[in-house]
Design a protein around this motif. Structure first.
Motif, PDB file in Angstrom:
ATOM      1  N   SER A 173     -32.359  83.991 -98.301  1.00 17.97           N
ATOM      2  CA  SER A 173     -33.277  84.241 -97.199  1.00 17.97           C
ATOM      3  C   SER A 173     -33.983  85.572 -97.377  1.00 17.97           C
ATOM      4  N   VAL A 174     -35.255  85.582 -97.012  1.00 20.14           N
ATOM      5  CA  VAL A 174     -36.062  86.795 -97.076  1.00 20.14           C
ATOM      6  C   VAL A 174     -35.874  87.575 -95.776  1.00 20.14           C
ATOM      7  N   GLY A 175     -35.762  88.883 -95.862  1.00 16.88           N
ATOM      8  CA  GLY A 175     -35.772  89.727 -94.677  1.00 16.88           C
ATOM      9  C   GLY A 175     -34.445  89.983 -94.003  1.00 16.88           C
ATOM     10  N   ASP A 176     -33.328  89.780 -94.718  1.00 17.49           N
ATOM     11  CA  ASP A 176     -32.025  90.073 -94.100  1.00 17.49           C
ATOM     12  C   ASP A 176     -31.927  91.553 -93.716  1.00 17.49           C
ATOM     13  N   ASP A 177     -32.396  92.440 -94.607  1.00 22.10           N
ATOM     14  CA  ASP A 177     -32.368  93.873 -94.301  1.00 22.10           C
ATOM     15  C   ASP A 177     -33.211  94.166 -93.066  1.00 22.10           C
ATOM     16  N   PHE A 178     -34.342  93.490 -92.970  1.00 17.01           N
ATOM     17  CA  PHE A 178     -35.236  93.689 -91.829  1.00 17.01           C
ATOM     18  C   PHE A 178     -34.540  93.294 -90.530  1.00 17.01           C
ATOM     19  N   ARG A 179     -33.937  92.112 -90.536  1.00 16.58           N
ATOM     20  CA  ARG A 179     -33.276  91.624 -89.313  1.00 16.58           C
ATOM     21  C   ARG A 179     -32.120  92.520 -88.894  1.00 16.58           C
ATOM     22  N   GLU A 180     -31.464  93.157 -89.878  1.00 14.43           N
ATOM     23  CA  GLU A 180     -30.347  94.047 -89.564  1.00 14.43           C
ATOM     24  C   GLU A 180     -30.811  95.472 -89.269  1.00 14.43           C
ATOM     25  N   GLY A 181     -32.122  95.699 -89.351  1.00 17.11           N
ATOM     26  CA  GLY A 181     -32.656  97.027 -89.059  1.00 17.11           C
ATOM     27  C   GLY A 181     -32.310  98.068 -90.097  1.00 17.11           C
ATOM     28  N   LYS A 182     -32.101  97.641 -91.352  1.00 15.59           N
ATOM     29  CA  LYS A 182     -31.733  98.580 -92.409  1.00 15.59           C
ATOM     30  C   LYS A 182     -32.959  99.354 -92.874  1.00 15.59           C
ATOM     31  N   ILE A 183     -32.801 100.661 -92.949  1.00 14.32           N
ATOM     32  CA  ILE A 183     -33.878 101.506 -93.443  1.00 14.32           C
ATOM     33  C   ILE A 183     -33.715 101.634 -94.957  1.00 14.32           C
ATOM     34  N   LYS A 238     -41.034 101.677 -85.569  1.00 12.93           N
ATOM     35  CA  LYS A 238     -40.068 102.203 -84.604  1.00 12.93           C
ATOM     36  C   LYS A 238     -39.557 101.091 -83.685  1.00 12.93           C
ATOM     37  N   ARG A 239     -40.471 100.226 -83.265  1.00 13.22           N
ATOM     38  CA  ARG A 239     -40.070  99.135 -82.360  1.00 13.22           C
ATOM     39  C   ARG A 239     -39.088  98.186 -83.038  1.00 13.22           C
ATOM     40  N   VAL A 240     -39.416  97.746 -84.261  1.00 12.94           N
ATOM     41  CA  VAL A 240     -38.587  96.722 -84.896  1.00 12.94           C
ATOM     42  C   VAL A 240     -37.321  97.295 -85.524  1.00 12.94           C
ATOM     43  N   MET A 241     -37.363  98.550 -85.970  1.00 13.46           N
ATOM     44  CA  MET A 241     -36.211  99.127 -86.654  1.00 13.46           C
ATOM     45  C   MET A 241     -35.343  99.997 -85.755  1.00 13.46           C
ATOM     46  N   GLU A 242     -35.956 100.879 -85.011  1.00 14.10           N
ATOM     47  CA  GLU A 242     -35.173 101.784 -84.160  1.00 14.10           C
ATOM     48  C   GLU A 242     -34.741 101.111 -82.860  1.00 14.10           C
ATOM     49  N   GLY A 259     -34.911  97.806 -82.267  1.00 15.11           N
ATOM     50  CA  GLY A 259     -34.365  96.473 -82.490  1.00 15.11           C
ATOM     51  C   GLY A 259     -35.114  95.389 -81.748  1.00 15.11           C
ATOM     52  N   ASP A 260     -36.334  95.684 -81.348  1.00 11.52           N
ATOM     53  CA  ASP A 260     -37.165  94.719 -80.616  1.00 11.52           C
ATOM     54  C   ASP A 260     -38.008  93.937 -81.627  1.00 11.52           C
ATOM     55  N   GLN A 261     -37.426  92.870 -82.165  1.00  9.17           N
ATOM     56  CA  GLN A 261     -38.104  92.065 -83.178  1.00  9.17           C
ATOM     57  C   GLN A 261     -38.568  90.741 -82.577  1.00  9.17           C
ATOM     58  N   ARG A 262     -39.815  90.411 -82.868  1.00 10.30           N
ATOM     59  CA  ARG A 262     -40.444  89.228 -82.301  1.00 10.30           C
ATOM     60  C   ARG A 262     -40.934  88.304 -83.402  1.00 10.30           C
ATOM     61  N   ASP A 263     -41.332  87.098 -83.006  1.00  4.88           N
ATOM     62  CA  ASP A 263     -41.888  86.156 -83.971  1.00  4.88           C
ATOM     63  C   ASP A 263     -43.074  86.788 -84.681  1.00  4.88           C
ATOM     64  N   GLY A 264     -43.104  86.654 -85.986  1.00  3.92           N
ATOM     65  CA  GLY A 264     -44.208  87.190 -86.770  1.00  3.92           C
ATOM     66  C   GLY A 264     -44.014  88.616 -87.241  1.00  3.92           C
ATOM     67  N   ASP A 265     -42.965  89.281 -86.753  1.00 10.40           N
ATOM     68  CA  ASP A 265     -42.776  90.686 -87.140  1.00 10.40           C
ATOM     69  C   ASP A 265     -42.405  90.831 -88.618  1.00 10.40           C
ATOM     70  N   LEU A 266     -41.580  89.921 -89.134  1.00  7.92           N
ATOM     71  CA  LEU A 266     -41.215  90.007 -90.550  1.00  7.92           C
ATOM     72  C   LEU A 266     -42.459  89.837 -91.420  1.00  7.92           C
ATOM     73  N   VAL A 297     -19.010  94.621 -91.927  1.00 10.49           N
ATOM     74  CA  VAL A 297     -18.591  94.997 -90.571  1.00 10.49           C
ATOM     75  C   VAL A 297     -19.514  96.080 -90.025  1.00 10.49           C
ATOM     76  N   VAL A 298     -19.746  97.115 -90.823  1.00  8.85           N
ATOM     77  CA  VAL A 298     -20.604  98.221 -90.380  1.00  8.85           C
ATOM     78  C   VAL A 298     -22.022  97.725 -90.085  1.00  8.85           C
ATOM     79  N   ASP A 299     -22.533  96.853 -90.971  1.00  7.96           N
ATOM     80  CA  ASP A 299     -23.910  96.365 -90.832  1.00  7.96           C
ATOM     81  C   ASP A 299     -24.028  95.188 -89.873  1.00  7.96           C
ATOM     82  N   GLU A 300     -22.878  94.679 -89.409  1.00  5.28           N
ATOM     83  CA  GLU A 300     -22.857  93.497 -88.534  1.00  5.28           C
ATOM     84  C   GLU A 300     -23.572  92.316 -89.197  1.00  5.28           C
TER      85      GLU A 300
END
Length: 338
Positions: A240-250, A270-274, A276-283, A100-103
């Motif tokens: 799946s790879v990158g779940d933490d990344f998609r959720e913005g987990k530090i 800062k863009r992808v984590m703080e 939340g502006d994630q684009r194709d290829g960012d992972l 819930v906290v991490d959505e």
């Protein structure tokens, strides 16, 4: 996409939970029966949602630590099963609250309970399971064990708040992150191991040794999880790879990559984590930056360090099958990324 985290050959060779699984199999059958029994309620949603989590798999390493620690310490009663069940309920409750906290939308490749039943139901059923855990603890009659697990519950909640405060914050330091995982993850590993000695009536030195074993194993376990989320091994495991990344987990790989990066790379984080502006290829770029700065290898090295501390903590115990299995659990936990 992902890279395999290299670990030493000694750690990877024959790393398995099988010895531990075999030794605790009979007691874990009793734990599983108690889990099913205590997850029942006349409120239909409670067993339905609890069963969803039970069916989602997981190694149940924490209750196995309780069983094995108690047996290693010579315990021959039944209350270790009660404590192991309480430990697993505490863990399950934190998973519900975490999602819930991490959505989070997925856990172990399945839709999370919050996605199926909603956030409110997930939080409340988590609270119910936590209440059941304390009911079970009381039946053991061990005030010392109750105190250790109650303290752990409070520390875990503090860890959740600390993580929330640090969420999406790229300025998080390694020390600050380690405080979070010591609270969120290691506290329950620590308590799970220590109560095994408590219920067996062992002395303070042995209690402290198992507390240290569990705490350092928990930190190592979480650090490997952090590395796995960005590694090719995760894909090999069907996750799946990158779940933490998609959720913005530090997590630690992000902390290290940010600290070691240049100005332009820090802008990316800062863009992808703080923001939340994630684009194709960012992972893919994130994984490449981690490879460039050795962040995954460094995270694995930290895990090996904490695993070594856990191994040393076990040295005060005489050799036994249970001790060997608990030490094997360290090697397995650290070598999962190999």
């Amino acid at each position: 996409m992902g890279v395999v985290v290299p670990l030493s050959a000694a750690e990877a060779k024959d790393a398995s939970l099988s010895p531990l699984l075999d030794l605790v199999a009979n007691d874990m059958e009793k734990v599983n029966a108690q889990i099913l029994s205590h997850a029942q309620s006349h409120v239909e949603l409670i067993p339905e949602l609890a069963q969803h989590l039970i069916d989602s798999g997981g190694k149940r390493l924490r209750p196995m630590l309780t069983i094995a620690a108690a047996r290693m310490c010579g315990y021959d009663g039944n209350h270790h099963v009660d404590l192991a069940t309480a430990v697993e309920f505490m863990h399950t409750a934190t998973l519900l609250h975490d999602d819930v906290v991490d959505e989070s939308d997925l856990r172990r490749g399945r839709r999370t309970a919050r996605l199926i039943w909603g956030n409110q139901a997930s939080v409340l059923v988590g609270d119910y399971l936590l209440g059941q855990a304390f009911r079970i603890m009381v039946t053991t009659g061990s005030l010392a064990a109750l105190k250790v697990l109650a303290d752990a519950a409070a520390v875990i909640a503090e860890g959740e708040v600390m993580q929330l405060a640090a969420a999406h914050n790229t300025s998080t330091t390694e020390d600050a992150y380690l405080k979070v995982i010591n609270a969120k993850t290691a506290a329950l590993f620590s308590a799970a191991a220590e109560v095994g000695a408590i219920i067996a009536g062992r002395n303070e030195a042995e209690r402290e040794a198992l507390e240290s074993y569990g705490r350092n194993l928990g930190v190592a376990f979480q650090l490997v999880d952090d590395a796995l989320d960005y590694s090719g091994k995760q894909a090999q495991l069907g996750k799946s790879v990158g779940d933490d990344f998609r959720e913005g987990k530090i997590t630690l790989p992000v902390v290290l990559s940010y600290r070691r990066g240049d100005t332009e790379q820090r802008k990316f984080w800062k863009r992808v984590m703080e923001e939340g502006d994630q684009r194709d290829g960012d992972l893919e770029r994130a994984i490449a930056l981690m490879a460039q700065h050795g962040a995954l290898e460094a995270t694995a090295e930290r895990a090996r360090h904490y695993g070594a501390i856990a191994r040393d903590a076990m040295e005060i115990f005489p050799q036994s099958r249970y001790k060997s299995a608990l030490v094997d659990a360290i090697r397995f936990s650290v070598a999962r990324a190999h």
